[in-house]
Design a protein around this motif. Structure first.
Motif, PDB file in Angstrom:
ATOM      1  N   ASN A   1     -11.768  78.182  65.002  1.00 52.69           N
ATOM      2  CA  ASN A   1     -12.608  78.840  63.988  1.00 52.69           C
ATOM      3  C   ASN A   1     -13.082  80.236  64.401  1.00 52.69           C
ATOM      4  O   ASN A   1     -14.112  80.704  63.919  1.00 52.69           O
TER       5      ASN A   1
ATOM      6  N   ASN B   1     -18.175  66.487  70.106  1.00 56.22           N
ATOM      7  CA  ASN B   1     -19.040  67.217  69.179  1.00 56.22           C
ATOM      8  C   ASN B   1     -18.243  68.246  68.380  1.00 56.22           C
ATOM      9  O   ASN B   1     -17.695  69.199  68.933  1.00 56.22           O
ATOM     10  N   ASN B   2     -18.158  68.028  67.072  1.00 55.93           N
ATOM     11  CA  ASN B   2     -17.494  68.972  66.160  1.00 55.93           C
ATOM     12  C   ASN B   2     -16.069  69.296  66.607  1.00 55.93           C
ATOM     13  O   ASN B   2     -15.642  70.447  66.569  1.00 55.93           O
TER      14      ASN B   2
ATOM     15  N   SER C   1     -17.149  79.404  61.344  1.00 56.25           N
ATOM     16  CA  SER C   1     -18.271  78.899  62.151  1.00 56.25           C
ATOM     17  C   SER C   1     -18.155  79.244  63.628  1.00 56.25           C
ATOM     18  O   SER C   1     -19.072  78.975  64.404  1.00 56.25           O
TER      19      SER C   1
ATOM     20  N   ARG D   1     -11.289  70.378  75.896  1.00 56.01           N
ATOM     21  CA  ARG D   1     -12.546  69.686  75.604  1.00 56.01           C
ATOM     22  C   ARG D   1     -12.923  68.725  76.719  1.00 56.01           C
ATOM     23  O   ARG D   1     -14.098  68.593  77.081  1.00 56.01           O
TER      24      ARG D   1
ATOM     25  N   ARG E   1     -10.561  63.808  67.266  1.00 55.07           N
ATOM     26  CA  ARG E   1     -11.733  63.117  67.791  1.00 55.07           C
ATOM     27  C   ARG E   1     -11.378  61.800  68.475  1.00 55.07           C
ATOM     28  O   ARG E   1     -11.907  61.492  69.550  1.00 55.07           O
TER      29      ARG E   1
END
Length: 778
Positions: free
Chosen positions: A393, A26-27, A285, A193, A31
């Protein structure tokens, strides 16, 4: 056959892999690699051996799933990802997803192009077991491939199970290790992650969304709190406005900013609101991560910032969260510190889930320590690294960075700059002493020197004539004024106890006047001393003001304001920090204008050795002496100039040994060396001791031992989490040579109730009694 990932609760393996992949991807950056790591990390659980382990609880070499899962992840990566170095990264991340990181060489052939039966015996055992696991998987090949068809890896997984050559894969990985330059940030991000998502899924935790409050909404609450008119509040307001104006005009010119301002001028609000404004201006963000050197400052700053959120109607933990090793599972509000859950309006979390959410920084604003931040950025520990990805971020606030050992400045600066570039972060550094780090940062208070010239609250009175503790006490008594409050800061516990004991023998210095503070007393009693002294200092109706004898534990982060300070010689940055405990509010009376900070040079009775030399590097002390020895007085408006000279000189004589060591380790992913990095100095020859000082401690002691005897692992873990903070608050470290005075059980060393008291081994006033020669920092 039905394949499960976990026993408690029962969860289908396919469902677990789906959940981990969804959460981790997710985000996320990288990826493709994260998807492979997520889907392959538990591939080794598709064996009857692991399923039997879930039923029996008996682990065998064949039920272990890390190695075969890691090989599978590398195989899929080699087949699907153009960057071959990703295969080695995924192999490392997956093989260590249940433990701390280690250098990849531990699980690869020792030499290029071959696996040697002698040098790689341990690896060959793993390969042998992996082939047996693959053979077992063939019995359920259709089920496994069908599960992976949902993720588009079914065909590749089938090929790996049937025809996979593990030796060839490992040899390819070894060649990659020797040829390719690894990417540290990429490795840590993928690993973070993976382990974060794995733990969230395994614990059945429903993720709360991080929440944010706008700058304007919080600023309304700030203005109400800061509405009182005074000279100091006027200065704070001007600094706040200047920082905001500079940021508005120049925010795009840099990724690194500083706010340099004197102690007590509102840097907490100025820095925090600068981060809020920068987050909006740069359309960031991520989180705001506010890091500070000491837990005592964290509690203070958290309460100050939390009040803004509470007054704005934002009470939940996914708005603002405090995280440090002495914290409760979660702090509900500024005035309620005893509820052990992560507060969220939609979910009711268990203790274990709450711990996971807090340690994973699931909140918009994080208030934490340098240890938590920097040992995440440069570290190997699974527990720490599950929050590494949260740095993406983010705006990182660093308050009083000079508290970090200067030998680490260069590697921290370089790694933070790399993090800024690859994870799109920005840094705001706040300081009163401006150390030589991030020298190219954009100053948000351009006229900061002018603010230093406004203040003359304190002055250093320097006398470096060697004095023994007896001589110091005699001089102190001669100059004592009962209308003044005093702070005496020593360099070692031995020294502080000696001075306290000598002063306590003076009839007028009773327990209502004389106080003691160091890590020789349990944290719970330290808190009590700080509260008592702070209350007396704030009171205007006291006949005699307090005298506090302390070690460096009081230097920064303890919000106390003394009329006069005595500081044994130390590096100049420590001296300036200590001066920040003196006349903070800028009092002027008929008796005194300045808050005097006396710099003294205490030596041992039996030999002319400074106490300072026992804990500080000679270089830093010698530089300080050189800067001070020809001066009798230095006023506050001169502090910035002299501290700049000090930091420049320190930079010139600081060795690059640590920098070169960690730079090389980061470039080679040498996690064995990276694992040596620690901001906290390890005390060799010390043991932790639980002190049963009163009824409250006795109850905690019983609860702790009862919890350790709970057979159910989950229930035991939950119970231990509930009482962990209270255990730490009753624990101190003492030299190992005193272990014969202690009691012990299978779990810990402890001091029984009957050994506490003025006639016992532990005194409420001064802590553990050490009759032999000893010295300890703090």
């Amino acid at each position: 056959m039905v394949f499960r990932s976990h026993k408690d609760p029962d969860k289908l393996l396919r469902v677990h892999l789906e959940e981990v992949c969804r959460i981790a991807c997710n985000n996320a950056l990288y990826r493709n690699e994260i998807q492979i790591a997520s889907l392959m990390h538990d591939f080794g659980k598709y064996t009857s051996y692991f399923q039997e382990y879930l039923d029996t609880g008996v682990e065998t070499a064949l039920s272990r799933h890390g190695f075969i899962s890691a090989v599978a992840a590398a195989y899929i990566s080699l087949k699907t990802v153009d960057d071959f170095s990703s295969a080695l990264t995924l192999y490392s991340c997956v093989i260590h997803h249940h433990g701390n990181l280690r250098s990849s060489g531990h699980n690869l052939p020792r030499r290029r192009g071959m696996i040697n039966r002698i040098h790689d015996a341990n690896l060959m055992d793993k390969i042998k077991n992996a082939y047996m696991q693959l053979e077992d998987m063939k019995k359920n090949l259709d089920i496994i491939c069908n599960d992976y068809n949902n993720f588009e890896y079914g065909q590749l997984i089938g090929e790996f199970i049937v025809n996979g050559k593990i030796e060839d894969i490992l040899i390819k990985l070894k060649n990659i290790e020797l040829k390719e330059k690894p990417d540290y940030i990429k490795h840590q991000f993928i690993y973070s992650r993976l382990i974060y998502a794995d733990k969230i899924s395994a614990s059945n935790t429903i993720l709360p969304a991080e929440k944010y409050v706008t700058y304007d909404r919080l600023n309304i609450a700030r203005k109400k709190i800061c509405s009182a008119e005074s000279d100091i509040n006027s200065i704070r307001t001007n600094i706040f406005k200047t920082v905001q104006e500079t940021l508005m005009s120049d925010w795009s010119r840099s990724d690194i900013f500083t706010i340099t301002a004197p102690t007590g001028t509102g840097k907490t609000y100025s820095g925090f609101f600068a981060a809020l404004k920068l987050k909006e201006l740069a359309n960031m963000s991520g989180r705001i991560i506010y890091s500070l050197p000491f837990t005592s400052i964290i509690n203070q700053n958290y309460n100050s910032l939390k009040k803004l959120f509470v007054d704005s109607g934002a009470r939940e933990d996914n708005y603002i969260l405090m995280h440090h090793h002495l914290g409760d599972i979660a702090y509900k509000s500024a005035d309620s510190h005893n509820k052990l859950s992560y507060e969220n309006e939609k979910e009711d979390y268990t203790v274990i889930q709450s711990q996971l959410l807090i340690e994973s920084w699931n909140s918009g604003i994080i208030i934490t320590t340098f240890v938590q931040l920097l040992e995440t950025i440069l570290g190997i520990r699974n527990k720490m690294l599950k929050k590494f990805h949260c740095i993406k971020n983010s705006i990182i606030l660093i308050d009083e960075i000079q508290s970090i050992d200067i030998k680490y400045h260069k590697i921290i600066e370089e790694l933070m700059k790399c993090t800024i570039k690859k994870l799109n972060c920005k840094i705001i550094m706040m300081t009163a002493t401006k150390p030589v780090i991030f020298s190219e940062a954009l100053e948000l208070l351009p006229d900061h020197k002018g603010y230093y010239s406004m203040f003359n609250r304190t002055r250093l009175l320097i006398d470096l004539t060697p004095v023994t503790c007896d001589e110091f006490v005699n001089n102190f008594i001669k100059n004592y004024n009962k209308n003044k409050s005093y702070l005496i800061v020593c360099n070692t516990i031995r020294q502080s106890l000696d001075i306290y004991t000598k002063l306590s023998q003076i009839e007028s210095f009773n327990n209502d006047v004389l106080f003691y503070l160091s890590t020789n007393i349990i944290p719970r009693q330290r808190e009590k001393v700080i509260c008592e002294v702070s209350e007396i200092l704030r009171s205007e109706n006291v006949q005699e003001k307090p005298i506090l004898v302390s070690t460096q534990v009081v230097e920064a982060g303890v919000d106390m304001d003394f009329d006069e300070v005595y500081r044994d010689i130390a590096p100049l940055d420590s001296i300036i920090q200590c001066a920040g405990r003196c006349n903070r509010s800028g009092r002027e009376t008929k008796e005194f204008y300045y808050g005097n900070v006396h710099i003294v040079n205490m030596v041992k009775d039996d030999k002319p050795e400074r106490f300072a030399s026992m804990i500080y590097r000679p270089n830093w002390l010698n530089l300080t002496v050189e800067l001070l020895e020809d001066r009798k007085t230095i006023e506050e408006h001169e502090y910035l100039e002299i501290i700049n000279k000090y930091f420049e000189a320190v930079k010139q004589c600081t060795s690059d040994v640590k920098y070169n060591k960690y730079k090389k380790a980061v470039s080679e992913l040498d996690f064995d060396v990276i694992g040596e990095f620690s901001l906290i100095k390890e005390q060799g020859g010390y043991i932790d001791v639980f002190i049963i000082v009163d009824d409250e401690a006795e109850e905690v002691f019983k609860s702790f031992n009862n919890a350790l005897n709970i057979k159910d692992i989950k229930k035991r873990q939950e119970r231990l989490l509930r009482i962990r903070k209270e255990v730490l608050k009753n624990t101190i470290s003492v030299p190992l040579k005193y272990r014969t005075r202690l009691e012990s059980n299978t779990h810990m060393f402890y001091l029984p109730r009957e050994a506490c008291g003025e006639n016992g081994i532990y005194s409420d006033n001064t802590g553990f009694k050490r009759t032999e020669d000893f010295d300890q920092f703090f």
